[in-house]
Design a protein around this motif. Structure first.
Motif, short mmCIF file in Angstrom:
data_model
loop_
_atom_site.label_atom_id
_atom_site.label_comp_id
_atom_site.label_asym_id
_atom_site.label_seq_id
_atom_site.Cartn_x
_atom_site.Cartn_y
_atom_site.Cartn_z
N VAL A 23 0.86 -1.17 0.00
CA VAL A 23 0.00 0.00 0.00
C VAL A 23 0.90 1.22 0.00
O VAL A 23 1.88 1.29 0.76
CB VAL A 23 -0.94 0.03 1.22
N ALA A 24 0.58 2.19 -0.86
CA ALA A 24 1.42 3.38 -0.97
C ALA A 24 0.56 4.63 -1.05
O ALA A 24 -0.55 4.62 -1.59
CB ALA A 24 2.32 3.29 -2.20
N LEU A 25 1.09 5.71 -0.50
CA LEU A 25 0.52 7.05 -0.62
C LEU A 25 1.59 7.95 -1.23
O LEU A 25 2.77 7.86 -0.85
CB LEU A 25 0.10 7.59 0.74
N PHE A 26 1.21 8.80 -2.17
CA PHE A 26 2.19 9.72 -2.72
C PHE A 26 1.54 11.06 -3.04
O PHE A 26 0.35 11.15 -3.34
CB PHE A 26 2.87 9.13 -3.97
N VAL A 27 2.35 12.11 -2.94
CA VAL A 27 1.89 13.45 -3.26
C VAL A 27 3.05 14.23 -3.88
O VAL A 27 4.20 14.08 -3.47
CB VAL A 27 1.36 14.18 -2.00
N VAL A 28 2.72 15.02 -4.88
CA VAL A 28 3.70 15.86 -5.56
C VAL A 28 3.06 17.23 -5.75
O VAL A 28 1.92 17.33 -6.19
CB VAL A 28 4.09 15.28 -6.93
N ALA B 269 8.35 16.03 -3.77
CA ALA B 269 7.56 14.81 -3.93
C ALA B 269 7.81 13.91 -2.73
O ALA B 269 8.91 13.87 -2.18
CB ALA B 269 7.93 14.08 -5.21
N LEU B 270 6.77 13.18 -2.33
CA LEU B 270 6.88 12.30 -1.16
C LEU B 270 6.08 11.03 -1.44
O LEU B 270 4.98 11.08 -1.99
CB LEU B 270 6.32 13.00 0.07
N ARG B 271 6.66 9.89 -1.07
CA ARG B 271 5.97 8.60 -1.20
C ARG B 271 6.19 7.78 0.06
O ARG B 271 7.33 7.65 0.54
CB ARG B 271 6.47 7.82 -2.41
N TYR B 272 5.11 7.23 0.60
CA TYR B 272 5.19 6.27 1.70
C TYR B 272 4.67 4.93 1.18
O TYR B 272 3.63 4.86 0.53
CB TYR B 272 4.35 6.71 2.89
N GLU B 273 5.40 3.86 1.49
CA GLU B 273 4.98 2.53 1.04
C GLU B 273 5.18 1.51 2.14
O GLU B 273 6.22 1.49 2.82
CB GLU B 273 5.78 2.12 -0.21
N HIS B 274 4.16 0.66 2.33
CA HIS B 274 4.22 -0.44 3.28
C HIS B 274 4.11 -1.75 2.52
O HIS B 274 3.27 -1.90 1.62
CB HIS B 274 3.10 -0.35 4.31
N ASP C 253 8.40 -0.99 5.75
CA ASP C 253 7.87 0.22 5.14
C ASP C 253 8.99 1.22 4.96
O ASP C 253 10.10 1.05 5.49
CB ASP C 253 6.71 0.81 5.95
N ALA C 254 8.70 2.27 4.19
CA ALA C 254 9.72 3.28 3.91
C ALA C 254 9.06 4.57 3.48
O ALA C 254 7.97 4.57 2.90
CB ALA C 254 10.68 2.79 2.82
#
Length: 680
Positions: free
Chosen positions: A396-401, A414-419, A438-439
């Motif tokens: 599952v990932a969330l990203f925003v730019v 830009a930012l991305r979080y991924e589990h 996660d990262a």
């Protein structure tokens, strides 16, 4: 009068999941602008992202057998062990395919938004098994800075393919149309037939069917020797439909399904041809399918451009060992080997990506913001006994730019979080059967436009490659790798210019150059030379890429693409070697002439130096010449819509081995090609 400069915006990611910048009504600002050049390839301007787009005209013109051969002309892209769909791997900036696996998980490949390919699939050369005739455009995003909408751990870049649409043949008007193409090549007696049938029964509904069949016998190298295991026969098809509806046609649903199959009999198991036949021969059935459904809602509001893309990619490879074909039969190693060779492989990837693009202002700052969420499940069939553990990987990932423009200055964070959660298909006791990781990763791009055709840009990006199913196992090495993530930092600096009237009235010139430097640490995907369990400590790679196009109003044009680079791999004991996958130094020059709108002739020269084969041995420099001609008669009657293309590849019959390819895997010799197509 100077031509109007096409100004885009600084890019970090592509906002469109199914259509690139040049396509119809879905132009995202993050990718910059395609400058229309007089040459073969339009160039990207106004972006910090190293982006190259190969359009449908160039796809036809290059007459490539695989997508990897098609994009081999892009700076820092290497075609590894090419000539067959199963064997031609893609390597970008030294990452991707290598001579052991078809991918190292550091490049991403998407078809209409579907993530395709496998993990570290042993002795299979590619994660992109398809036919070039299915596509209207292929886009290559090099480096990490453009990857945050596509995944984690992407260092080399992203390859995006967009399938053809019915509207490409009908121009948006109701009716029936299509095209038929026949292509022939002298080397390997190759031939291709590709049929497109397009139907738009009414405005708001369109359908397309494509069937392509490609056949080739074993190729001949420049010295007259036969290139083993280079024959293939691959049928492919595409079915696609689109419905547009709602107020002012602000909603649409698009469906696409594509498939390619190869049923090979009595062929070497090792697609790379690097092991001297040790693995013997097999009957191999390879099937790949991609299915995509995308919904788009784009009302008359700058705050809403919503896309929901649901995709499923399925790759199956079935093997049957041919008894008596391996020299190891009767030895203690054979039971393990035959288990490996007979192990069927299957990867299924299901993914849902939802994004929204919003345009708004805060004071004097203009924002172009993308926010997205992604859920993905990958299932790998279990072949633990053959070194290919099975299981599931849920991510599952969330990203925003947010691209922020202030006058001539642009800042884009830009930012991305991924589990990620991996579950083994078998009991690994006493080791755990499930792993979580996660990262958080991201980047920053800066650009300044001097408003005179010149702009400068720079970016810094950080990403982590999370563990994969292939890392499962009970050994100490597997337990170490499954608990780590690979870490990468990339910095890029560059400049670009576009304008007209540079050297004489009516000419045009566009050039873009960028320097990149990448450092990879906590490595789990590459081992020290000669070891199977000791991982490299660090990899450093740097290079310079350039693309340029110049044209005159008399039809003469010049295209140039080049790369210079070097890399070093560091061992845990402090010693170092040349990075085994460093791209070759390469310069590609195309000189061409367009006669009115119906004849285009060109001469392409490709020179490569600092080359090595798959064993690390140095190769001599190579210079390959290619000639191409296109004829489009502007006529009525039966010639209307007809195109003829002629090509001579490797004109001088150069005898050479491709960079990073097996020493026994020579490049094809001189090949004459002709294509005939008719649009109706």
């Amino acid at each position: 009068m100077p031509r109007t400069l096409l100004r885009g915006t600084t890019a970090l990611v592509c906002l469109s999941l199914a259509a690139p910048l040049a396509a119809q009504d879905s132009d995202p600002g993050f990718l910059g602008t395609l400058v229309l050049t007089p040459g073969k390839r339009d160039l990207t301007f106004g972006t910090a992202l190293s982006r190259t787009v190969v359009g449908e005209e160039e796809i036809k013109d290059r007459q490539a057998s695989t997508v990897a051969q098609l994009i081999d002309s892009v700076p820092s892209v290497t075609l590894v062990n090419g000539t067959t769909p199963q064997g031609s791997g893609i390597n970008i900036r030294g990452f991707g395919a290598n001579t052991t696996y078809g991918t190292d998980q550091k490049i991403a490949v998407q078809i209409d938004g579907a993530s395709v390919g496998s993990e570290e699939l042993y002795r299979i050369g590619t994660q992109l098994f398809t036919d070039p005739f299915l596509y209207r455009e292929v886009e290559v995003l090099r480096g990490t800075i453009g990857s945050f909408a596509y995944g984690s751990g992407i260092i080399g870049g992203v390859v995006k393919l967009e399938t053809k649409d019915a509207s490409d043949f009908l121009g948006g008007m109701p009716g029936f149309g299509g095209s038929q193409t026949f292509e022939f090549g002298t080397n390997g007696d190759s031939w291709v037939t590709s049929t497109n049938l397009a139907w738009m029964p009414a405005e708001g509904a369109e359908f397309l069917l494509n069937y392509s069949l490609r056949d080739q016998n074993d190729l001949t190298a420049g010295d007259g020797s036969t290139i083993g295991n280079s024959a293939f026969r691959t049928p492919s098809y595409l079915a696609k439909g689109k419905f547009t509806f709602g107020e002012n046609d602000d909603q649409s649903v698009t469906f696409s399904h594509s498939s390619t199959v190869a049923d090979d009999k009595d062929v070497p198991y090792d697609q790379f041809d690097t092991t001297g036949g040790m693995f013997g021969n097999v009957d191999r059935l390879t099937e790949t399918e991609q299915t995509v459904i995308e919904y788009r809602f784009d009302p008359a509001s700058d705050l809403i451009d919503l896309r929901a893309n649901l995709s499923h990619a399925d790759q199956k490879i079935e093997y049957d060992y041919i008894p008596g074909s391996s020299p190891l039969e009767g030895t203690p190693s054979f039971p393990f080997l035959v288990g490996t060779v007979n192990a069927d492989q299957r990867y299924e990837t299901t993914k849902l990506t939802v994004t929204n693009r919003a345009l708004f202002n805060t004071g004097s700052v203009s924002h172009d913001m993308l926010a997205g969420v992604e859920a993905q499940r990958r299932v790998r069939a279990d072949n633990s006994g053959a070194g290919a553990p099975g299981g599931t990987n849920d991510r599952v990932a969330l990203f925003v730019v947010d691209e922020m423009t202030m006058g001539q200055f642009t800042v884009t964070p830009a930012l991305r979080y991924e589990h990620s959660k991996i579950d083994s298909a078998v009991n690994l006791s006493p080791a755990p059967n499930s792993y979580d990781k996660d990262a958080v990763m991201g980047g920053l791009a800066l650009a300044y436009d001097f408003a005179n055709g010149l702009s400068v840009f720079g970016s810094a990006a950080y990403t982590e490659g999370l563990p994969i199913i292939d890392d499962l196992g009970t050994s100490a090495t597997a337990q170490r790798r499954i608990g780590m993530s690979e870490k990468s930092h990339t910095v890029e600096l560059g400049a670009e210019f576009t304008g007209s009237g540079i050297f004489n009235g009516g000419d045009s010139f566009t050039v873009r150059g960028n320097f990149y430097h990448t450092e990879l640490s906590d490595i789990t995907s590459y081992t020290v030379a000669g070891s199977t369990s000791t991982d490299l400590d660090q990899v450093r790679s740097r290079g310079f890429e350039v693309e340029a196009s110049y044209g005159m109003n008399n039809g003469f044009y010049l295209d140039f693409a080049g790369h210079l680079g070097e890399g070093t791999e560091y061992n845990p004991d402090g010693t170092s070697n040349t990075w085994r996958n460093t791209p070759a130094n390469r310069a590609q020059l195309t000189l061409g002439k367009k006669l009115n709108d119906f004849v285009d002739v060109s001469w392409e020269i490709v020179h490569s130096s600092d080359r090595r084969d798959s064993t690390g041995s140095s190769l001599s420099d190579s210079t390959v010449h290619n000639l191409r001609a296109t004829w489009k008669p502007q006529a009525q009657g039966w010639l209307a819509g007809t195109e003829a293309r002629f090509g001579i590849e490797n004109v001088l019959d150069e005898d050479y081995v491709g960079h990073l390819s097996s020493p026994s895997r020579k490049a094809p010799g001189r090949t004459y090609k002709v294509s005939l197509s008719k649009t109706f």
